[in-house]
Design an enzyme around this catalytic site. Structure first.
Site, PDB file in Angstrom:
ATOM      1  N   ASP A 198       0.846  -1.204   0.000  1.00 48.86           N
ATOM      2  CA  ASP A 198       0.000   0.000   0.000  1.00 48.86           C
ATOM      3  C   ASP A 198       0.881   1.253   0.000  1.00 48.86           C
ATOM      4  O   ASP A 198       0.598   2.227  -0.699  1.00 48.86           O
ATOM      5  CB  ASP A 198      -0.912  -0.018   1.237  1.00 48.86           C
TER       6      ASP A 198
ATOM      7  N   HIS B 133      -4.721  -3.392   6.221  1.00 46.14           N
ATOM      8  CA  HIS B 133      -4.478  -3.648   4.790  1.00 46.14           C
ATOM      9  C   HIS B 133      -5.814  -4.071   4.177  1.00 46.14           C
ATOM     10  O   HIS B 133      -6.101  -5.257   4.008  1.00 46.14           O
ATOM     11  CB  HIS B 133      -3.426  -4.739   4.601  1.00 46.14           C
TER      12      HIS B 133
HETATM   13  P1  NAD Z   1      -1.810 -18.575  -4.146  1.00 46.42           P
HETATM   14  O1  NAD Z   1      -3.134 -19.251  -4.003  1.00 46.42           O
HETATM   15  O2  NAD Z   1      -1.181 -18.478  -5.494  1.00 46.42           O
HETATM   16  O3  NAD Z   1      -0.781 -19.306  -3.208  1.00 46.42           O
HETATM   17  C1  NAD Z   1      -1.073 -19.601  -1.885  1.00 46.42           C
HETATM   18  C2  NAD Z   1      -0.288 -20.837  -1.558  1.00 46.42           C
HETATM   19  O4  NAD Z   1      -0.447 -21.064  -0.163  1.00 46.42           O
HETATM   20  C3  NAD Z   1      -0.774 -22.085  -2.275  1.00 46.42           C
HETATM   21  O5  NAD Z   1       0.317 -22.703  -2.934  1.00 46.42           O
HETATM   22  C4  NAD Z   1      -1.319 -22.959  -1.165  1.00 46.42           C
HETATM   23  O6  NAD Z   1      -1.130 -24.347  -1.382  1.00 46.42           O
HETATM   24  C5  NAD Z   1      -0.514 -22.455   0.022  1.00 46.42           C
HETATM   25  N1  NAD Z   1      -1.094 -22.735   1.332  1.00 46.42           N
HETATM   26  C6  NAD Z   1      -2.393 -22.753   1.678  1.00 46.42           C
HETATM   27  N2  NAD Z   1      -2.523 -23.116   2.961  1.00 46.42           N
HETATM   28  C7  NAD Z   1      -1.280 -23.292   3.444  1.00 46.42           C
HETATM   29  C8  NAD Z   1      -0.767 -23.685   4.695  1.00 46.42           C
HETATM   30  N3  NAD Z   1      -1.574 -23.947   5.721  1.00 46.42           N
HETATM   31  N4  NAD Z   1       0.575 -23.781   4.835  1.00 46.42           N
HETATM   32  C9  NAD Z   1       1.391 -23.525   3.804  1.00 46.42           C
HETATM   33  N5  NAD Z   1       0.967 -23.167   2.582  1.00 46.42           N
HETATM   34  C10 NAD Z   1      -0.358 -23.057   2.411  1.00 46.42           C
HETATM   35  O7  NAD Z   1      -1.944 -17.149  -3.457  1.00 46.42           O
HETATM   36  P2  NAD Z   1      -0.992 -15.880  -3.610  1.00 46.42           P
HETATM   37  O8  NAD Z   1      -1.448 -15.079  -4.756  1.00 46.42           O
HETATM   38  O9  NAD Z   1       0.421 -16.316  -3.529  1.00 46.42           O
HETATM   39  O10 NAD Z   1      -1.407 -15.032  -2.324  1.00 46.42           O
HETATM   40  C11 NAD Z   1      -1.099 -15.480  -1.019  1.00 46.42           C
HETATM   41  C12 NAD Z   1      -1.778 -14.583   0.027  1.00 46.42           C
HETATM   42  O11 NAD Z   1      -1.240 -13.267  -0.019  1.00 46.42           O
HETATM   43  C13 NAD Z   1      -3.282 -14.392  -0.180  1.00 46.42           C
HETATM   44  O12 NAD Z   1      -3.899 -14.404   1.094  1.00 46.42           O
HETATM   45  C14 NAD Z   1      -3.394 -12.994  -0.761  1.00 46.42           C
HETATM   46  O13 NAD Z   1      -4.658 -12.433  -0.531  1.00 46.42           O
HETATM   47  C15 NAD Z   1      -2.308 -12.319   0.022  1.00 46.42           C
HETATM   48  N6  NAD Z   1      -1.840 -11.019  -0.491  1.00 46.42           N
HETATM   49  C16 NAD Z   1      -1.510 -10.065   0.436  1.00 46.42           C
HETATM   50  C17 NAD Z   1      -1.036  -8.841   0.024  1.00 46.42           C
HETATM   51  C18 NAD Z   1      -0.660  -7.766   1.033  1.00 46.42           C
HETATM   52  O14 NAD Z   1      -0.357  -6.635   0.585  1.00 46.42           O
HETATM   53  N7  NAD Z   1      -0.665  -7.994   2.342  1.00 46.42           N
HETATM   54  C19 NAD Z   1      -0.876  -8.589  -1.335  1.00 46.42           C
HETATM   55  C20 NAD Z   1      -1.191  -9.583  -2.257  1.00 46.42           C
HETATM   56  C21 NAD Z   1      -1.668 -10.809  -1.815  1.00 46.42           C
HETATM   57  C1  LMR Z   2      -3.571  -6.629  -2.607  1.00 49.48           C
HETATM   58  O1  LMR Z   2      -3.602  -5.603  -1.909  1.00 49.48           O
HETATM   59  O2  LMR Z   2      -3.196  -6.632  -3.792  1.00 49.48           O
HETATM   60  C2  LMR Z   2      -3.970  -7.928  -1.986  1.00 49.48           C
HETATM   61  O3  LMR Z   2      -4.170  -7.805  -0.629  1.00 49.48           O
HETATM   62  C3  LMR Z   2      -5.071  -8.589  -2.698  1.00 49.48           C
HETATM   63  C4  LMR Z   2      -6.415  -8.306  -2.123  1.00 49.48           C
HETATM   64  O4  LMR Z   2      -7.024  -9.258  -1.654  1.00 49.48           O
HETATM   65  O5  LMR Z   2      -6.832  -7.141  -2.139  1.00 49.48           O
END
Ligand code: NAD
Ligand code: LMR
Length: 329
Positions: free
Chosen positions: A160, A188
């Site tokens: 962000d 977030h």
């Molecule tokens: P993704 O689905 O591509 O990958 C997630 C992975 O986590 C998968 O491979 C899955 O098998 C694994 N997983 C699920 N449960 C698990 C566990 N208990 N232990 C270990 N691994 C496990 O998702 P992604 O696009 O890589 O996103 C991951 C997370 O990050 C999501 O929650 C997404 O919303 C979040 N995210 C946060 C931000 C932020 O700014 N904070 C930004 C983008 C994404």
């Molecule tokens: C983001 O900010 O890109 C991620 O947290 C994805 C979402 O769920 O908004």
């Protein structure tokens, strides 16, 4: 390699953020160009094969700093001796879903991981939660780790922060590197508040440089706060490379410090500063030095900012109540 390798555990290693993140950790962007790493990858059992594929690719890069790679579906193994833990694995938000919907689905993941960190991680463990809802997932993990100092559990709002930097640079025509002291407050989520009132652009107050209240309220703030949803809409999947980049920035800053005269934004346990209830994991302006961080104190919060910080903090309070009711904290 002369330095002792640092153990970095990444959960969700086979996911899309994992794929963008691991290669940068292994090439030295997380901790520094002279710090070798042992990568510990945690995945759920069905994704272990995909994690092995990523590990093969990591091998194929012949990164000089990559000392070892271990893959496990057992948190007790993956967090054993961890110095840095990046909790990425979670269920990503899909189209039309709000983060609140994810509380129950993801809460169950972070409690056992917090306990495994408590029982097995190194004494200097630093935890960054990326998986959403990141702030409240960090709270769940932290509550399950009573022996680890609470401030070692942080949530990612650096994406962000970076988004806000770019939007402000675009509006003013200033290079990103000229912008300092920007703050993301709160959760977030779409309630987050990107604050430019203390920011500086080439030494001048950013709110004065912009002097366009309508742009601030109706364009900048919603664009930054809803950028995650806009990326999902455009890409059909949540942000990955930019999220991985922000995770690298967050840990790099925490370990190596903020630049003189600047600060960053991190989701951290509140000490009650700025009226944020103690214990909530909320985003604040922070400086970092020697591996520790501090909330920037003494900022004057105007009425415009106060209302927006309070709204995001209210959402965090409600999320805390929700996970409390589910027995997750
Ligand atoms: P993704 O689905 O591509 O990958 C997630 C992975 O986590 C998968 O491979 C899955 O098998 C694994 N997983 C699920 N449960 C698990 C566990 N208990 N232990 C270990 N691994 C496990 O998702 P992604 O696009 O890589 O996103 C991951 C997370 O990050 C999501 O929650 C997404 O919303 C979040 N995210 C946060 C931000 C932020 O700014 N904070 C930004 C983008 C994404
Ligand atoms: C983001 O900010 O890109 C991620 O947290 C994805 C979402 O769920 O908004």
């Amino acid at each position: 390699m002369t330095r002792t390798p640092v153990n970095v555990t990444v959960t969700g290693a086979a996911g899309q953020i994992g794929y963008a993140l691991l290669f940068r950790i292994a090439s030295g962007h997380l901790l520094g160009a002279d710090v070798p790493v042992n990568l510990r990858l945690l995945e759920i059992t069905p994704a272990l094969k995909a994690a092995e594929g990523t590990a093969m690719e990591l091998d194929d890069c012949a990164f000089p700093l990559l000392n070892s790679i271990e893959i496990s579906d057992d948190p007790n193994v993956a967090f054993d001796g961890a110095n840095v833990a990046l909790l990425v694995g979670a269920r990503p938000r899909t189209k039309g879903m709000e983060r609140g919907d994810l509380l129950e689905a993801n809460g169950g993941i972070f409690k056992p991981q917090g306990k495994a960190i408590n029982d097995h991680a190194a004494d200097d463990i630093k935890v960054l939660v990326v998986g959403n809802p990141a702030n409240t997932n960090a709270l769940i993990a932290q509550a399950a780790a009573p022996d680890v100092p609470a401030e070692r559990f942080t949530a990612m709002t650096r994406l962000d922060h970076n988004r806000a930097l770019s939007q402000l640079a675009k509006k003013t025509g200033a290079p990103v590197s000229d912008i300092k002291r920007l703050t993301i407050w709160g959760n977030h989520s779409a309630t987050q508040y990107p604050d430019i009132f203390h920011a500086e652009i080439a030494g001048k107050n950013a709110a004065d440089v912009v002097s366009d209240q309508a742009w601030l309220a109706d364009d900048f703030i919603p664009t930054v706060a809803k950028r995650g949803a806009a990326i999902i809409e455009a890409r059909g999947a949540s942000s990955a490379a930019s999220a991985a980049n922000a995770a690298i920035d967050h840990v790099h800053t925490w370990v190596n410090g903020t630049a003189a005269g600047d600060w960053t934004s991190m989701g951290i346990p509140s000490d009650g500063s700025y009226g944020v209830p103690e214990g909530l994991i909320s985003s604040f302006p922070v400086t970092a030095e020697n591996g520790t961080y501090k909330i920037v104190q003494g900022l004057e919060i105007n009425e415009f900012s106060r209302a927006r910080i309070d709204a995001s903090v209210k959402e965090l309070t409600e999320e805390r109540e929700a996970v409390r009711a589910l027995g997750l904290i």
